[in-house]
Design a protein around this motif. Structure first.
Motif, PDB file in Angstrom:
ATOM      1  N   THR A 178      -1.018   1.621  -5.065  1.00  0.00           N
ATOM      2  CA  THR A 178       0.213   2.258  -4.120  1.00  0.00           C
ATOM      3  C   THR A 178       0.604   3.145  -4.147  1.00  0.00           C
ATOM      4  OG1 THR A 178       0.837   0.000  -5.020  1.00  0.00           O
ATOM      5  CG2 THR A 178       3.049   1.070  -4.098  1.00  0.00           C
ATOM      6  N   ALA A 198      -6.298  -1.557  -4.846  1.00  0.00           N
ATOM      7  CA  ALA A 198      -6.200  -1.086  -4.153  1.00  0.00           C
ATOM      8  C   ALA A 198      -5.335   1.051  -3.901  1.00  0.00           C
ATOM      9  CB  ALA A 198      -5.882  -1.117  -2.754  1.00  0.00           C
ATOM     10  N   GLU A 246       0.284   7.772  -6.837  1.00  0.00           N
ATOM     11  CA  GLU A 246      -0.616   6.901  -6.416  1.00  0.00           C
ATOM     12  C   GLU A 246      -0.600   5.291  -7.773  1.00  0.00           C
ATOM     13  OE1 GLU A 246      -2.163   6.453  -3.103  1.00  0.00           O
ATOM     14  OE2 GLU A 246      -3.079   4.388  -3.976  1.00  0.00           O
ATOM     15  N   SER A 248       0.659  -1.593   0.331  1.00  0.00           N
ATOM     16  CA  SER A 248       0.270   0.344  -0.082  1.00  0.00           C
ATOM     17  C   SER A 248       1.212   1.426  -0.339  1.00  0.00           C
ATOM     18  CB  SER A 248      -0.654   0.278   0.863  1.00  0.00           C
ATOM     19  OG  SER A 248      -0.138   0.058   2.674  1.00  0.00           O
ATOM     20  N   GLN A 249       1.854   0.776   1.201  1.00  0.00           N
ATOM     21  CA  GLN A 249       3.075   2.371   0.492  1.00  0.00           C
ATOM     22  C   GLN A 249       4.062   1.862   0.589  1.00  0.00           C
ATOM     23  OE1 GLN A 249       2.236   5.707   1.623  1.00  0.00           O
ATOM     24  NE2 GLN A 249       0.100   5.234   2.917  1.00  0.00           N
ATOM     25  N   SER A 257      -8.784   7.411  -0.325  1.00  0.00           N
ATOM     26  CA  SER A 257      -7.482   6.203  -0.642  1.00  0.00           C
ATOM     27  C   SER A 257      -8.316   5.283  -0.959  1.00  0.00           C
ATOM     28  CB  SER A 257      -7.644   6.050   1.012  1.00  0.00           C
ATOM     29  OG  SER A 257      -6.110   7.339   1.556  1.00  0.00           O
ATOM     30  N   GLN A 258      -9.674   4.782  -2.094  1.00  0.00           N
ATOM     31  CA  GLN A 258      -9.781   4.103  -2.410  1.00  0.00           C
ATOM     32  C   GLN A 258      -9.362   3.984  -3.699  1.00  0.00           C
ATOM     33  OE1 GLN A 258     -13.342   3.067  -1.108  1.00  0.00           O
ATOM     34  NE2 GLN A 258     -13.516   3.647   0.756  1.00  0.00           N
TER      35      GLN A 258
END
Lengths: 112, 116
Positions: free
Chosen positions: A106, A104, A88, A9-10, B40-41
């Motif tokens: 990164t 979702a 993102e 995710s990060q 954030s989705q």
């Protein structure tokens, strides 16, 4: 639509270091695969796509991705990142029902 | 030059007050899509038009509707916005449903909707 998993995710990374963003999709049938980048408060920009042929795909801004059918993966890589790569990143398979599914995301943060 | 244009970039609306978001394209693509992206989705497909044929996703709330008066324009109407509808709304186009012709799926810059 099939599911897609972006395993990280990060991802913090230092400038000029390499980065790899992992993506796995659930289906074993042939799919079309895309990577998109989204800068803050912007829309999605296509980085690269895999439709058929060579499994190593080169995109814009020095990014490349490798399609691996047996592992159902489409990981994105860049050998040397810049501050401007902070954004993102979304992996998006398009399966046979013509639906584009998004992972979702990164978040890549490049630090000097 | 921008090929998929969304107006406005930022929209503030009151709880329950109808709001319309606009999307136009210069690509002459047959398909236009609307996605909702909450903070954030991942973007979530709401519906799409193939020419004049409207295709709604099964889980899109009735509160969301769309119009496509011509090839170039597509509108997203939210009849009674709730606080949970605050999101970035993305418009996208493709030449056909395969998404592999020309530029593939081309996205606009989005409209960020705030509900107060």
């Amino acid at each position: 639509a099939q599911s897609v998993t972006q395993l990280d995710s990060q991802v913090p990374v230092f400038e000029e270091a390499p980065v790899e963003l992992r993506c796995n999709y659930s289906s074993s049938v042939s799919v079309y695969l895309f990577w998109y980048v989204q800068y803050p408060n912007q829309g999605l920009q296509l980085l690269l796509k895999y439709l058929s042929g060579s499994t190593l795909v080169k995109g814009i801004n020095g990014f490349e991705a490798e399609f691996n059918k047996s592992q159902t993966s489409f990981h994105l890589r860049k050998p040397s990142v810049h501050i401007s790569d902070t954004a993102e990143y979304f992996c998006a398979p398009r399966s046979n029902d013509y639906k584009l599914s998004f992972g979702a995301g990164t978040t890549v943060t490049v630090r000097a | 030059d921008a090929m998929v244009i969304q107006n406005p970039r930022y929209q503030v609306t009151q709880f329950g007050k109808p709001v319309t978001l606009s999307c136009s394209q210069t690509l002459n693509h047959n398909v236009m899509y609307w996605y909702q992206q909450k903070s954030s989705q991942a973007p979530k497909l709401l519906f799409h038009y193939y020419d004049k044929d409207f295709n709604n996703e099964a889980d899109t709330p009735d509160n969301f509707q769309s119009r496509r008066p011509n090839t170039s324009f597509c509108f997203l109407d939210i009849r009674s916005p709730g606080l949970g509808d605050a999101a970035m709304y993305l418009c996208a186009t493709s030449r056909d449903l395969t998404g592999v012709q020309d530029y593939g799926y081309t996205f606009g810059s989005g409209t960020r909707l705030t509900v107060v």
